[in-house]
Write a protein that holds these residues in place. Structure first.
Motif, short mmCIF file in Angstrom:
data_model
loop_
_atom_site.label_atom_id
_atom_site.label_comp_id
_atom_site.label_asym_id
_atom_site.label_seq_id
_atom_site.Cartn_x
_atom_site.Cartn_y
_atom_site.Cartn_z
N PHE A 361 0.67 -1.19 0.07
CA PHE A 361 0.02 -0.04 0.00
C PHE A 361 0.87 1.15 0.08
CE2 PHE A 361 -2.33 -3.41 1.87
CZ PHE A 361 -3.49 -3.38 1.45
N TYR A 362 0.81 2.04 -0.96
CA TYR A 362 1.38 3.07 -1.07
C TYR A 362 0.80 4.51 -0.82
CZ TYR A 362 5.32 0.68 -3.17
OH TYR A 362 6.14 -0.50 -3.50
N ASP A 363 1.35 5.55 -0.56
CA ASP A 363 0.87 6.97 -0.69
C ASP A 363 0.84 7.29 -1.98
OD1 ASP A 363 0.18 9.62 -0.64
OD2 ASP A 363 1.82 10.33 0.73
N TYR A 364 -0.43 7.50 -2.51
CA TYR A 364 -0.29 8.07 -4.20
C TYR A 364 0.26 9.15 -4.48
CZ TYR A 364 -2.23 8.19 -8.83
OH TYR A 364 -2.36 8.48 -10.28
N ILE A 365 0.31 10.12 -3.43
CA ILE A 365 0.96 11.56 -3.77
C ILE A 365 2.52 11.38 -3.97
CG2 ILE A 365 0.98 13.78 -3.10
CD1 ILE A 365 -1.70 13.35 -4.17
N SER A 366 2.86 10.88 -2.71
CA SER A 366 4.53 10.84 -2.63
C SER A 366 4.95 9.62 -3.32
CB SER A 366 4.68 11.07 -1.15
OG SER A 366 4.27 10.21 -0.28
N GLY A 367 4.34 8.63 -3.21
CA GLY A 367 5.18 7.38 -3.46
C GLY A 367 5.61 6.38 -2.34
N SER A 368 5.57 6.90 -1.27
CA SER A 368 6.12 6.48 -0.03
C SER A 368 5.31 5.03 0.27
CB SER A 368 6.29 7.07 1.08
OG SER A 368 4.92 7.77 1.58
N LEU A 369 5.99 4.08 0.71
CA LEU A 369 5.39 2.73 1.04
C LEU A 369 4.70 2.96 2.54
CD1 LEU A 369 4.85 -0.25 0.58
CD2 LEU A 369 7.05 -0.74 1.88
N LEU A 370 3.39 2.57 2.80
CA LEU A 370 2.78 2.91 3.84
C LEU A 370 2.44 1.39 4.62
CD1 LEU A 370 -0.08 4.93 2.72
CD2 LEU A 370 1.87 5.71 3.98
N GLN A 371 2.39 0.41 4.00
CA GLN A 371 2.20 -0.96 4.54
C GLN A 371 2.49 -1.99 3.50
OE1 GLN A 371 -1.86 -1.60 5.75
NE2 GLN A 371 -1.67 -3.68 5.99
N SER A 372 3.21 -2.92 3.90
CA SER A 372 3.58 -4.12 3.16
C SER A 372 3.03 -5.45 3.85
CB SER A 372 5.11 -4.35 3.12
OG SER A 372 5.66 -5.55 2.24
N ASP A 373 2.54 -6.37 3.24
CA ASP A 373 1.87 -7.55 3.72
C ASP A 373 1.76 -8.86 2.91
OD1 ASP A 373 0.30 -9.21 5.62
OD2 ASP A 373 -1.22 -7.64 6.11
N HIS A 374 1.44 -9.70 3.21
CA HIS A 374 1.45 -11.07 2.12
C HIS A 374 0.22 -11.80 2.34
CE1 HIS A 374 2.94 -14.38 0.19
NE2 HIS A 374 3.92 -13.93 -0.29
N SER A 375 -0.60 -12.03 1.35
CA SER A 375 -1.85 -12.88 1.44
C SER A 375 -1.48 -14.41 1.55
CB SER A 375 -2.49 -12.75 -0.16
OG SER A 375 -3.74 -13.50 0.11
N SER A 376 -1.99 -14.74 2.58
CA SER A 376 -1.71 -16.35 2.86
C SER A 376 -2.33 -17.17 2.03
CB SER A 376 -1.81 -16.56 4.33
OG SER A 376 -1.04 -15.81 5.23
N PRO A 377 -2.02 -18.40 1.54
CA PRO A 377 -3.04 -19.23 0.70
C PRO A 377 -3.54 -19.98 1.73
CG PRO A 377 -0.66 -20.08 0.73
CD PRO A 377 -0.62 -18.70 1.45
N VAL A 378 -5.00 -20.46 1.15
CA VAL A 378 -6.07 -21.09 1.81
C VAL A 378 -5.44 -22.64 2.06
CG1 VAL A 378 -7.90 -19.84 1.15
CG2 VAL A 378 -7.40 -21.78 -0.17
N ALA A 379 -5.92 -23.04 2.99
CA ALA A 379 -5.41 -24.62 3.19
C ALA A 379 -5.63 -25.43 1.96
CB ALA A 379 -6.35 -25.30 4.34
N GLY A 380 -4.51 -26.15 1.63
CA GLY A 380 -4.37 -27.02 0.46
C GLY A 380 -3.59 -26.42 -0.88
N SER A 381 -3.56 -24.98 -0.69
CA SER A 381 -2.64 -24.21 -1.60
C SER A 381 -1.36 -24.03 -1.24
CB SER A 381 -3.48 -23.03 -2.13
OG SER A 381 -4.82 -23.42 -2.58
N GLN A 382 -0.44 -23.87 -1.92
CA GLN A 382 0.86 -23.75 -1.33
C GLN A 382 1.31 -22.13 -1.95
OE1 GLN A 382 3.76 -26.41 -3.53
NE2 GLN A 382 3.05 -28.07 -2.24
N GLN A 383 0.71 -21.77 -2.72
CA GLN A 383 1.05 -19.95 -3.00
C GLN A 383 -0.32 -19.42 -3.11
OE1 GLN A 383 3.57 -19.85 -6.42
NE2 GLN A 383 2.43 -20.98 -7.73
N SER A 384 -0.48 -18.16 -3.41
CA SER A 384 -1.61 -17.53 -3.72
C SER A 384 -1.44 -16.00 -4.54
CB SER A 384 -2.38 -16.83 -2.47
OG SER A 384 -3.58 -16.60 -2.72
N PRO A 385 -0.97 -16.07 -5.63
CA PRO A 385 -0.75 -14.99 -6.43
C PRO A 385 -1.88 -14.22 -6.70
CG PRO A 385 -0.81 -16.95 -7.87
CD PRO A 385 -1.17 -17.44 -6.67
#
Length: 418
Positions: A361-385
């Motif tokens: 998540f970025y500040d659209y005006i300045s471009g600074s990074l506000l938050q970084s996270d990762h989407s965890s895959p549901v059970a039975g999946s190894q990755q979640s693009p």
């Protein structure tokens, strides 16, 4: 089978179908003739008057359609100032806040596991009521969901391959879908009680899968693009192919349409962004700043600015109509592939979703990074693009569509992110 109105809780008598508007019809007819018949419009009719009086502003709806949007800025050798980006359109002048975002603290609120039987590749929120949203999947189905409860309301079948793009009309209860089966389909959501189903039109012409589409905000024109590297323009009413815009040299990844010139903007896997002059049916400007394929392009809902993301994780912000580069942010760390971008309509927060499941998540005006996270895959999946994303119209919810066949709903916590 229940009707569209009962499924989506929409008062179609006054929400989705506008009353007859002779002035709007005149604007449509005039411009449609200009496109289809290629008639010459007198320059006096389309020339922008630099100093309009208050009476002139509402004199003709046609002027609104054909005139370029005046950004009230002067192009210099320096980077465009932040003040030049503060053009607010239409009724949003008094409500939109163009200041920078102060924080971002988005948390996972709900997981719709097994929402589809395949990768969820596309999403669109109802732009009129904000009560429902639709998703398309590689399982070839389209599903309509209640936004508040996430309950399934309807499933649309007809495509024989994955659904890669969706667009919802603001004027009529029509949903448009583009698929890897090379077809564009129109669905009348008021005809869900018909024995024949609610699919009412097919648009044939593409020779490859359709990956992107957009509806013109004023005219009944549909723009579609995909694997065959061209943008096809359709007259929604007559089903006729109005024109074909050629120039890209690889798959088209995104198409957006605006009221002011440039009315059509596209991004491609060839690493370029093109601004189109649809009157001349040619490219008015090609932007070649990206060094890798562009995977996503998103327009700011109120400013004449946009952001693009490529397969190196780089994000670039642009000022229209001149195509000046406003800002560059993001990084090529770990060769992050940007699959999807979304801008919160209630704040200047830019969401970027990556092929490895990373979320930023970025500040659209300045471009600074506000938050970084990762989407965890549901059970039975190894990755979640992350393949597709959108904020709802209120900006309170973020919807992500992912490769683990799930849909996830995110909400912003009141607590300030650390």
């Amino acid at each position: 089978m229940i009707s569209y109105s009962e499924i989506l809780n929409v008062d179609t008598s006054d929400v989705l179908i506008p009353p007859p508007d002779e002035l709007s019809e005149a604007a449509y007819t005039n411009t449609r003739l200009d496109y289809i018949l290629k008639s010459v419009v007198a320059s006096d009719d389309i020339e922008m008057n630099g100093e309009e009086s208050e009476d002139d502003e509402n004199e003709s709806a046609i002027d609104t359609v054909v005139q370029s949007t005046d950004l009230n800025h002067t192009t210099t050798e320096n980077e465009p100032s932040l003040e030049s980006r503060a053009l607010i359109k239409g009724s949003k002048k008094n409500t939109y806040n163009s200041s920078s975002a102060t924080h971002s603290n988005w948390k996972l609120m709900r997981v719709m596991a097994g929402a589809h039987q395949g990768w969820v590749r596309s999403v669109a929120v109802d732009p009129v009521t904000n009560k429902w949203f639709v998703t398309g999947s590689s399982d070839s189905t389209i599903k309509i969901w209640d936004l508040a409860t996430s309950k399934l309301k309807a499933t649309l079948t007809g495509h024989i391959m994955g659904v890669r793009s969706l667009a919802i009309s603001k004027r009529f209860p029509y949903l448009f879908s583009g698929s890897e089966d090379k077809t564009v389909r129109c669905w009348d959501l008021e005809r869900t009680n018909s024995e024949a189903g609610c699919q009412i039109r097919d648009y044939h012409g593409h020779v490859g899968g359709i990956y992107a589409m957009a509806l013109h905000p004023e005219l009944d024109l549909l723009f579609t693009g995909g694997r065959d590297s061209v943008i096809r323009v359709w007259d929604v009413r007559s089903r006729a192919e109005v024109m074909v815009l050629t120039g890209h040299r690889s798959d088209i990844s995104s198409v957006v349409s605006e009221l002011g010139d440039p009315q059509v903007i596209s991004s491609s896997m060839d690493g370029t962004i093109r601004l189109w002059d649809i009157r001349k049916q040619t490219t008015s400007l090609t932007m070649t700043h990206h060094t890798k394929s562009i995977r996503s392009l998103v327009m700011h809902p109120f400013e004449m600015t946009m952001c693009s993301g490529d397969s190196n994780g780089n994000l670039k912000e642009w000022l229209l109509p001149g195509g000046q580069l406003l800002n560059e942010f993001g990084s090529a760390e770990d060769s992050k592939i940007v699959n999807t971008l979304a801008i919160n309509p209630a704040s200047n927060v830019l969401f970027s979703g990556y092929d490895d499941g990373k979320m930023e998540f970025y500040d659209y005006i300045s471009g600074s990074l506000l938050q970084s996270d990762h989407s965890s895959p549901v059970a039975g999946s190894q990755q979640s693009p992350l393949y597709a994303s959108t904020f709802d119209m209120s900006g309170l919810r973020l919807i992500t569509c992912e490769g683990d066949k799930s849909i996830k709903i995110w909400g912003e916590s009141n607590e300030t992110a650390a």
